[in-house]
Write a protein that holds these residues in place. Sequence first.
Motif, mmCIF file in Angstrom:
data_model
loop_
_atom_site.group_PDB
_atom_site.id
_atom_site.type_symbol
_atom_site.label_atom_id
_atom_site.label_comp_id
_atom_site.label_asym_id
_atom_site.label_seq_id
_atom_site.Cartn_x
_atom_site.Cartn_y
_atom_site.Cartn_z
ATOM 1 N N MET A 1 0.829 -1.190 0.000
ATOM 2 C CA MET A 1 0.000 0.000 0.000
ATOM 3 C C MET A 1 0.874 1.254 0.000
ATOM 4 S SD MET A 1 -3.101 0.815 -0.039
ATOM 5 C CE MET A 1 -4.244 2.055 0.340
ATOM 6 N N LYS A 2 1.949 1.223 0.782
ATOM 7 C CA LYS A 2 2.832 2.379 0.830
ATOM 8 C C LYS A 2 3.525 2.595 -0.501
ATOM 9 C CE LYS A 2 3.991 2.438 5.737
ATOM 10 N NZ LYS A 2 5.066 2.368 6.719
ATOM 11 N N LYS A 3 3.845 1.499 -1.199
ATOM 12 C CA LYS A 3 4.516 1.618 -2.491
ATOM 13 C C LYS A 3 3.613 2.289 -3.517
ATOM 14 C CE LYS A 3 7.606 -2.306 -1.910
ATOM 15 N NZ LYS A 3 8.012 -3.611 -2.438
ATOM 16 N N LEU A 7 4.349 5.829 -5.260
ATOM 17 C CA LEU A 7 4.390 5.894 -6.715
ATOM 18 C C LEU A 7 3.463 6.989 -7.237
ATOM 19 C CD1 LEU A 7 5.515 4.613 -9.284
ATOM 20 C CD2 LEU A 7 3.562 3.074 -9.274
ATOM 21 N N LEU A 8 2.261 7.085 -6.670
ATOM 22 C CA LEU A 8 1.330 8.134 -7.070
ATOM 23 C C LEU A 8 1.846 9.516 -6.698
ATOM 24 C CD1 LEU A 8 -2.114 6.547 -6.174
ATOM 25 C CD2 LEU A 8 -1.188 6.975 -8.447
ATOM 26 N N LEU A 9 2.441 9.625 -5.523
ATOM 27 C CA LEU A 9 3.003 10.894 -5.086
ATOM 28 C C LEU A 9 4.149 11.315 -5.992
ATOM 29 C CD1 LEU A 9 2.933 13.131 -2.965
ATOM 30 C CD2 LEU A 9 4.575 11.807 -1.638
ATOM 31 N N LEU A 10 4.996 10.375 -6.358
ATOM 32 C CA LEU A 10 6.116 10.664 -7.250
ATOM 33 C C LEU A 10 5.603 11.109 -8.619
ATOM 34 C CD1 LEU A 10 9.184 10.605 -7.712
ATOM 35 C CD2 LEU A 10 8.908 8.251 -8.489
#
Length: 80
Positions: A1-3, A7-10
Amino acid sequence: MKKIFLLLLLALVIFGAESEGEHCSDLSAFEKKVSLLNEEASKNPQITCRIVCDKKIYKEQKIAEAISFYKNSKEYGFVK
């Protein structure tokens, strides 16, 4: 979930950095041409009043057209 979140934040950060360069700071296209005739016309109260009145008349005509369209429409019913 954190990944997935990272990824979306990046992706958002990269997209934001790319879109910053696309903003146009050149506003010369929006500058109005200044001429002696335009300056005299803007100082004339009769011309200024005429422009305002014409805008009001135009708006009232558009509203009247919209009202008559809806009155003549079969989908809407008006109660007096």
